[in-house]
Each structure stands twice: as C-alpha cells, then as structure tokens.
Design an enzyme around this catalytic site. Sequence first.
Site, short mmCIF file in Angstrom:
data_model
loop_
_atom_site.label_atom_id
_atom_site.label_comp_id
_atom_site.label_asym_id
_atom_site.label_seq_id
_atom_site.Cartn_x
_atom_site.Cartn_y
_atom_site.Cartn_z
CG ASP A 159 7.73 4.38 -11.39
OD1 ASP A 159 8.02 3.27 -11.52
OD2 ASP A 159 6.37 4.29 -11.36
CB SER A 219 -0.84 -0.04 1.13
OG SER A 219 -1.90 0.86 1.15
CE LYS A 234 -4.84 -2.44 0.50
NZ LYS A 234 -4.76 -0.90 0.35
#
Length: 573
Positions: free
Chosen positions: A320, A309, A334
Amino acid sequence: MTIFGLSNQFNTNFLMNSVRKIVLCLVAGILTAGAAGATVRSKKQDITSNISTFSAIVKQLQTNYVDSFDVESVVKFGIDAMLSKLDPYTVYFDVKEQEDFKASNSGEYAGIGSYITQRDGYVLISGPRQDSPAAKAGLRTGDKILTIDGDDMKGKSTDAVSERLRGSIGSTVAVGILRPWVADSLQTIVVTREKIQVPAVPYYGVIGDDLGYIELNQFSEKSAEEVKAALVDLMENHKIKGLVLDLRDNGGGYLQSAVKILSYFLPKGTEVLKTRGKSKLEEQTYKTTSKPIAPDLPLVVMTDGGTASASEITAGALQDLDRAVVMGTRSFGKGLVQSTFDLPFDGLLKVTTAKYYIPSGRLIQAVDYSHRNSDGSVERIADSLTTEFATAGGRIVRDGGGITPDIKLEYPEISRVTYNVVADSWAFDFANKYAAEHPEAPEPGTDFVTDTVYSEFKAFIDPERFEYDKVCDTALSDLRKIAKIEGYMSDEVDQQITVLEGLMKHTLDKDLDTHREPISRYLEQEIAQRYYYDAGRSVARLRTDSMIDEAVKLLHDSPRYNDILHPAVTKKK
C-alpha cells in the site's frame, strides 16, 4: 452396559451432540439478543438467564443421565460448540492446552527441541533442531520412539509424546528408539531438557552475488530482533543491493512484531495499520516508531496461500505504501485481530476483538463469518464483490480475499509419482538411509543428487509397495466408458484407445526418470536437512526455487522494479 442394543459409545456421542445442539440454541438466543438492533444492546438478564439454563442442564445431566460421563469433557465440548458459531479464531484453552498456545506465540518452551511426526502406529523424530538438546544427545531424523522413561509409546499420539518429551529445564528424559539403517538399531538416548527458542528466521543469506534473503516463518515475540540482526548483517557485511523477504507459509503471530519489522523499511511515524473494534472508541492506529535501517533498499516480499494475519499486515502495508513489490500467489485473507483474556479456574479465552485495516484503508478478510449460509457454512468473498482502493502512489489494489501480489506466480504442477515419493515418505526414508551410510557431510550448496545417488534411490523403491494413481490409465479407462455411453464406441475408436493405452502406459522406472528433476529437488532438501538441519533444507530449496529466481530477476532489473511501484513517474520520464 447396552440400552436397546446401543453401546455406551453411542450414548456418549448422543450426549455430546445433544449438548452441542443445546449450546448452539442458547448461543443463538444470546447472539440474537445482542443483535436486536444497533441502538439496543442485549439485556443483562437475557444473557444471565441463558447462562443459568446451561448450568442447570449440566447439573441435571450429571444427576440424572443414565450413564456416567466426563463432565469436564462434555462442558468443554459445549464451549467449543458455542464458539464455533463465531469464527475459527475465537477459542477457549483449558490448562492443558495453554502451554502449546503460549509456546507458539513466544517461540519458547522447555523440552528436547525436535519436530516429531506419527507414522505406522509410532511417533518418529522428523528433525532435531540445530544445537538442540535432541541433536546434542544424538537423536536423528527417522528415529522411531519406542519408549519414554521406560513407558511404551506404541499407539500414542504426537500430542501425548510431545507432552512426555517436554519438562522442566535441566531435567532428563530417556528416549528408547529404533534407528533404521544402522547395526545397533535399538538404543536408549538420555536427553537433558533445555529452554528451546524456536527461531523465527530459520535461514538468511546471500543469493546470487549481491542480494539478501531472509526467511521469516512466524511473528513471535523475538521475530523483529531476529530480522533486524539478519538485515544488519546482510547490509554491513555483505553489502547487499536488494532483499527478498520470504513470508510464504508464515501464518502470522504478534501484530506488534509486524509493526516493528515494518519500521526497518519505512520512515519513522508512518501509519501502517488501524484496528477497529466494536465501538469507535476502540479504534487504534499503529505507526512505525524507530528510524529505518533500510529505507531505500529494493525489496521483494514473497507470499502464498499460507501467508496470513501479521504476515499479511507486513506484505499489505509495504504494498500500500509502494515500498515493496509483492510476488507469489494470493495470501490467505485473515484481517481479524485476537486478544486473550484470563478466565476463572486457569482458563484462557482468545477472542476476535477487532478487524485490521492496512494503509490504503482496505480490509483483506476473505470470509465474513457474521453472514453464514442456511447450513452454517461460510464462503470466501467473491472477487466481483471486492472494492477498489489506491496505494500511496495511486496504484489500484482491492480489499477482501487476501493480498493479491503485484507479480502473480504459480507453483509448478506436481505429478502423481512425485507426490507419492514425498507423501509416502520414500524421500524421507531414503535420506535416512543415505545419511546412515555417508556419515561425512557433503559440501553445502552443492548438488547432492548425482546420477549415482538417483540410481540408488530408484533401486531403493520397492515397486510392490509403491502406490500411485496412474492418471493416464484412469483417464483412458474413463474415455472408453464415456465413448460407450455416448454412442461413439466402434471398432475403430476402440483400436485407437488401445493404441493410446500402449503409448501412455505407466511404468514406475520410466515415471521416475521422467520426473527426475522435481523428485531430485525434494530428495536434495531431505538429504541436506540430515546434515545441516533447517538451514540446509532452506539452502537446498533456494537452489531450485523458481519463484525466488523471478524475484532475483526483478531486483536486478531496476527499470522494471520502479515501473511496478511507480508506473506514472516512470512513464513521465
């Protein structure tokens, strides 16, 4: 009362299962009506009629069912059955359940401040938190809770005991305990309850000579403040040259806390997350909102299967944006966002309202709950079905199945004897005995498990009560059976297997010596916790954590670190 030879318990189970089936059928009707096409929304009367049917069923059962039953528990069961058709994160909380839910999100509650665990019919103190009311009053790890305010606690669950230990700030609770390994073993300890703030950062410090380490175990309301305080201290007072942010076993929490923590490492205004709900109007974009504290500090983020999460948002965004090297094992996966809604009669509903997408545009959700197998089960998205995305610098990353680390590491295999030393509480009990017999705290950060201590531990184990699967014995026994079935058994083969059995025969003393290193690691963590609480356990773990060793090596190897994050730039140079 018994009907046709069946007990009331059977009737209760039958009733529960019947309600479950009825509710699932009603939910199927509601969901089918809702999914009748992207252009056609479910008719209001369809939902109303299904709800009316459920209400009528409950009334009929209450009026006509042959036995009395708890209507509240049956309806709660039905609600849970309905929500189970959606995903594991959409949950209804009644009044009794809300306190734990809210405490887990805020990191605050009123009580004595101790972990507890259940064992042999009793609840034990498994670790008071440092400076907690429990610790200040004198409760210790290993204390067996016999009574609370005079009431017998034998056979009570951890939830029941926890409820009794909690209470209003300033109130007292008398805890009757049995303390092992001391002369005055039966004691009653009075604890004054306080507001408990569970730390999101149980430990931070310097590893090696010049690297910082922050262990973050949840994303609560105050997580960002704690991380900021730790980071500032490490940078200003210890002049660290790199940082390890440990998100292993961090199950997540508040999305907003993740965005704040990302702000410490990324330029102000950097987009770190998008959430998309049922309609495009519900799409939200999250950007960092403050000037970074450590914009250029080399950073390694540790992940494992318990990283989920908000933890994955943090690790994934830093990956990223090529801001940190992610190291460890693949995260949980998740990618769903929940919101809470108040319900009538003080109920609370936590609903999955959106999916989140990290900067590369990927969704890392590992399970698609909207597509179930015929038996209702769900499966993780296969790696072959995932899609490639690119980081800001062009590195390839993939969606589905969590965050895949830039450097994959594996936890070492654990032998059966090591597993049972921990799982059957031998290490836990020995640490209690050791602490009782050695009241003076050992020097922090030193090797607690000397040759003498390990010899004491071996003597502490009762061979008659120590049970563990002897894997080699089992494998050789199976080999003998297979050889007979497949027609390979002969006198020569039988003799060779017998020789192997002699060479690989298990003895507890030998196995404890063979696996001393991993067993000592767990022993040291347990002993350190008795004197220095959670921080002591963390320090002991870090001393022998092979994954952290790899992170340290990487942060001390700038060319390799830069090559991972910016491979094209490095090669051009």
